[in-house]
Scaffold this motif. Structure first.
Motif, PDB file in Angstrom:
ATOM      1  N   LYS A   1       0.849  -1.192   0.000  1.00  0.00           N
ATOM      2  CA  LYS A   1       0.000   0.000   0.000  1.00  0.00           C
ATOM      3  C   LYS A   1       0.883   1.240   0.000  1.00  0.00           C
ATOM      4  O   LYS A   1       1.834   1.343   0.777  1.00  0.00           O
ATOM      5  CB  LYS A   1      -0.867   0.004   1.276  1.00  0.00           C
ATOM      6  CG  LYS A   1      -1.670   1.270   1.491  1.00  0.00           C
ATOM      7  CD  LYS A   1      -2.837   1.370   0.534  1.00  0.00           C
ATOM      8  CE  LYS A   1      -3.596   2.678   0.708  1.00  0.00           C
ATOM      9  NZ  LYS A   1      -4.653   2.822  -0.306  1.00  0.00           N
TER      10      LYS A   1
ATOM     11  N   ASP B   1      -3.026  -1.753  -2.494  1.00  0.00           N
ATOM     12  CA  ASP B   1      -2.685  -1.618  -3.915  1.00  0.00           C
ATOM     13  C   ASP B   1      -2.487  -3.000  -4.538  1.00  0.00           C
ATOM     14  O   ASP B   1      -2.890  -3.260  -5.659  1.00  0.00           O
ATOM     15  CB  ASP B   1      -1.392  -0.804  -4.076  1.00  0.00           C
ATOM     16  CG  ASP B   1      -1.533   0.600  -3.513  1.00  0.00           C
ATOM     17  OD1 ASP B   1      -2.674   1.084  -3.447  1.00  0.00           O
ATOM     18  OD2 ASP B   1      -0.508   1.193  -3.129  1.00  0.00           O
ATOM     19  N   ARG B   2      -1.817  -3.851  -3.775  1.00  0.00           N
ATOM     20  CA  ARG B   2      -1.565  -5.228  -4.247  1.00  0.00           C
ATOM     21  C   ARG B   2      -1.639  -6.180  -3.067  1.00  0.00           C
ATOM     22  O   ARG B   2      -1.573  -5.760  -1.920  1.00  0.00           O
ATOM     23  CB  ARG B   2      -0.156  -5.329  -4.849  1.00  0.00           C
ATOM     24  CG  ARG B   2       0.030  -4.703  -6.203  1.00  0.00           C
ATOM     25  CD  ARG B   2       1.302  -5.269  -6.885  1.00  0.00           C
ATOM     26  NE  ARG B   2       2.460  -5.259  -6.006  1.00  0.00           N
ATOM     27  CZ  ARG B   2       3.246  -4.208  -5.826  1.00  0.00           C
ATOM     28  NH1 ARG B   2       2.979  -3.086  -6.444  1.00  0.00           N
ATOM     29  NH2 ARG B   2       4.290  -4.283  -5.034  1.00  0.00           N
TER      30      ARG B   2
END
Lengths: 542, 309
Positions: free
Chosen positions: B13, B58-59
């Motif tokens: 993040k 984010d991932r």
């Protein structure tokens, strides 16, 4: 440089309001000076407006209102007092806001006395007001020159300074009241209420004979003694000195109290109620859901705004009845009357036309209420007050819609009570209003309020509470200008359609226009849908 | 071994251009008390707030009880009690009203247990939140996290602002939760608290998880010190090359040595025995010392620590 002293840091914090209010009011005066020559183009128009003045003396003193300066002073005599809202908000937060956030503890841990800290802050506020006044004065002067209106720079600067002085007085009241309240919001609310009371007190002597002594109790009365834009009238130095003295004395008392009280405490501490350990569960209705909690949060503001909006509507009915005969003859016989009727949406056959014109202020007020509640939503998210709510098994969409539903309930309540109050006032005064149209005029405010709230919710998905509130307030101002100056400036219909007020129309005369109403409802629904889409995906309190 | 109830897989993040966390992976088993350690800004709160679906990663993925923390956030929050790092609540409601509100939002709680928690932490529920001290505000937030007996407790610096007595009470509450088979995931700066209550510890630094291990494991890899006073000066080189000695410092004009130890002290004891020993003291660092040493090297975890996971 800006961080080298409390004074400069505070002044820096005020840079956006200085520019915003200074430019906003400056351009307002510029727009008025651009529009007025057309309104006063013919002797007949000038005569009609001079004749109209006394009928609206309750609103502002009609002095030389057939001149651009006189007309601007009369028409915006009260409206410009909205500028006092900023110092009210800023000075209620100046000390109390910092105490609430805990930043005052840090500030006072520095090797500076309390007295110096607060004096530097107050000095920064006064400097900001002076800068704003100069900006207003310069822009008003430039606008006057551009429109070939004969007003001196001294007059426009004096106009700005008079505004700064009355603003300083209300800011000082807010600063003083904040010493007695544990929340900045309460101090701001009380001061805004006092502003309203003082405005009414100032009006009293213009409506009721032999009540000058009542009006003299109001600072607004002394503000109105100076009319620098009115040719040959000038300003009342004594009144301006009195306003200055009042703001110094009130600020001085506030400072005196601040340096003596506990940080985070209040001057008069109420005795706390004894602990109620056995009182769980409290059984409070408002704690059962997000919607009900939202309803409880908005309840008290709803009461005050209802009093304001419904009271204003009822008062308009009474005033129109009292001035019935003069208004009819004036409006029928003047070019200006034609313009007014165009804005109001009809002819002078009935009092309804005049009321229709005045009723446009009702959605404006309801939309202002929506702005305050959109701000509260944005602030709750920004300050982390939603964090634990969102840690319970409530969906984000449910939380947002729960709060919005509470706001919707509040706007419906305000509108319905306005309808009821207006109906009672019209039956008491004997003014015949079409029942269906009255329902349309009051209830079709609801979509406008919800539109503003939905836009506020949407923007809070990206912006801080302060910027969000500033933007929707600005939008409201722009819509107001488009609808009230646009027709006078002969703007094309396409431009007028950019304002939400366009779609409100004149329901008191023509009833509901379904197509226009649908535009607002759809716009509000789209804004709410987009705001919801954003909220369920965004990072909370980042 | 029980199945992991919290699974964090390569979680990343960032806040615009600012680093949040990078590729954090972690598994916490049901019934564990897991301590999440790291300095300010390391990424502890970011990790926790992603688990709570307050932030969107984010991932990577975060799962609680096998449910994706973002997709199934409402289901997950039925299982969780949460204490935020910086609690902010409606200042105009009393502590009791706030607890009742959150109880309603959770569909109701056992009132007798709620009252028991209030008594236990000595909270006065009749005062408005804004009138509470920092510690009392923390108590309100702690009670709302425990009051529904959640299966998982996610606590971001939960004892910040509590006095020692209430910290002890909190330790007891965590132990009881653990004994009931519930899982506790807590971040803290109070290492003694982690040392007392946690079974495993993760250390995050600059957004990356640099170490996960049992509390005992961490102690195993820690250095300790031996100070030996002799009756006469001794050659320092005698100790420098010995097995288990990581560093030597000469004291008292050579008649004493302080040894930084890593591993067995057998060789040192045998070497010291060749000289007349006046005294020998061994200092075992606390977890705090381990933690501080972990961060003292600028940008890199010490090799011997990084190697033991």
């Amino acid at each position: 440089m800006w961080f080298s002293s409390v004074y400069l840091k505070t002044l820096r914090d005020f840079r956006v309001p200085i520019l915003g209010w200074g430019l906003g009011l400056g351009f307002l005066m510029t727009a008025v000076f651009a529009a007025v020559p057309a309104l006063l183009a013919t002797p007949a128009a000038r005569a009609s407006i001079v004749a109209l003045g006394p009928s609206f003396a309750w609103f502002a003193d009609p002095i030389k209102i057939d001149t651009p300066g006189g007309y601007a002073t009369w028409k915006y005599g009260l409206t410009v007092l909205v500028v006092a809202l900023w110092p009210i908000l800023a000075q209620s937060a100046m000390l109390r806001g910092e105490e609430e956030r805990g930043t005052m503890d840090v500030l006072l841990s520095l090797p500076r006395g309390r007295f110096r800290v607060v004096i530097e802050k107050v000095a920064a506020m006064w400097s900001a007001l002076v800068l704003m006044a100069v900006l207003v004065g310069l822009l008003a002067f430039a606008g006057a020159r551009k429109s070939n209106v004969d007003i001196s720079l001294v007059a426009t600067i004096a106009y700005g300074l008079n505004l700064a002085l009355i603003s300083a007085v209300f800011g000082a009241i807010a600063l003083l009241l904040a010493q007695f309240t544990s929340e900045r919001r309460a101090a701001a609310g009380w001061t805004a209420g006092l502003l309203l009371v003082f405005v009414v007190l100032d009006m009293v002597h213009r409506v009721v004979p032999n009540t000058l002594w009542v009006s003299r109790l109001s600072p607004v009365y002394y503000f109105n003694l100076s009319k620098p834009l009115v040719p040959g009238y000038g300003f009342d130095a004594g009144a301006m000195v009195l306003l200055l003295g009042l703001s110094i004395v009130l600020s001085g008392i506030a400072v005196w109290l601040f340096v003596r009280r506990d940080i985070g405490g209040v001057v008069l501490t109420r005795r706390e109620r004894p602990a109620v350990r056995a009182a769980l569960p409290a059984g409070d209705w408002s704690l059962r859901s997000v919607y009900l909690r939202g309803l409880a949060m908005v309840a008290m503001p709803t009461v005050w705004w209802t009093l304001g909006i419904a009271g204003f509507a009822a008062w308009m009915v009474i005033v129109v009845k009292q001035t019935e005969a003069q208004l009819k003859s004036l409006l029928q016989g003047s070019a200006l009357g034609g313009d007014i009727l165009k804005a109001g949406g009809g002819d002078v056959a009935t009092n309804t036309t005049i009321l229709s014109l005045l009723f446009v202020f009702l959605p404006l007020m309801l939309m202002a209420f929506a702005v305050t509640q959109a701000n509260r939503w944005a602030a709750d998210e920004e300050d982390g007050r939603l964090e634990i709510v969102l840690s319970t098994p409530q969906s984000r969409l449910g939380v947002l819609l729960g709060r919005f539903a509470a706001l919707t309930t509040a706007t419906v309540t305000i509108s319905v009570l306005t309808l009821a109050t207006t109906s009672v006032a019209s039956s008491i005064t004997g003014i015949a209003l079409d029942g269906g149209n009255l329902v349309a005029a009051t209830l079709s405010m609801i979509p406008l309020g919800l539109l503003v709230a939905a836009i506020g919710y949407l923007l809070s998905g990206w912006l801080s509470a302060a910027v969000d509130t500033g933007l929707i307030s600005f939008l409201l101002l722009i819509w107001f200008f488009i609808s009230f100056l646009g027709p006078g400036l002969s703007w094309p219909d396409a431009s007028l359609r950019l304002s939400a007020f366009y779609y409100y129309g004149a329901p008191l005369l023509h009833g509901v226009q379904p197509a226009d109403l649908a535009v607002i409802v759809v716009a509000a629904a789209v804004a709410l849908a987009l705001g919801s889409y954003r909220f369920v995906r965004k990072d909370i309190a980042v | 071994m029980t199945a992991p109830i919290i699974e964090i897989d390569k979680l990343t993040k960032s806040y615009g251009g600012r680093r949040g966390i990078v590729d954090v992976s972690l598994q916490i088993r049901e019934g564990e008390v897991f301590g999440f350690l790291g300095p300010n800004g390391a990424g502890k709160t970011t990790t926790i707030r992603i688990l709570m679906a307050l932030l969107r990663a984010d991932r990577g993925a975060a799962r609680v009880a096998g449910l994706d923390s973002w997709q199934k956030s409402v289901d997950i929050k039925r299982l969780i009690g949460y204490v935020p790092g910086e609690p902010s609540l409606d200042p105009n409601l009393t502590g009791g009203q706030l607890l009742e509100y959150f109880a309603h939002l959770r569909g109701g709680v056992d009132q007798s247990y709620l009252k028991q928690l209030i008594e236990r932490l000595e909270l006065d529920p009749g005062r408005k939140f804004r009138h509470y001290s920092t510690g009392n505000k923390r108590k309100v937030v702690l009670i709302q996290a425990f009051m529904h007996r959640p299966r998982v407790l996610i606590l971001d610096e939960p004892t910040s602002g509590l006095d020692p007595l209430n910290q002890q009470e909190f330790d007891g509450m965590v132990r009881e939760a653990r004994d009931d088979g519930r899982t506790v995931f807590l971040s803290s700066h109070v290492l003694s608290e982690v040392e007392k209550t946690c079974t495993r510890v993760g250390i995050i630094r600059d957004g990356r998880l640099v170490r996960v291990g049992g509390v005992a494991e961490l102690k195993d890899i820690k250095r300790y010190e031996i100070t030996i006073h002799f009756a006469q000066p001794v050659p320092i080189e005698t100790f420098a090359q010995l097995e288990g000695v990581a560093g030597v410092e000469k004291l008292a004009n050579g008649s004493a040595v302080r040894l930084a130890m890593q591993g067995s002290a057998d060789a040192v004891i045998k070497a010291a025995a060749r000289y007349p020993v006046v005294s020998l003291t061994s200092y075992e660092p606390s977890l705090e010392d381990v933690f501080l040493r972990f961060y003292e090297s600028d940008g890199k975890a010490p090799q011997e620590v990084a190697g033991v996971v």
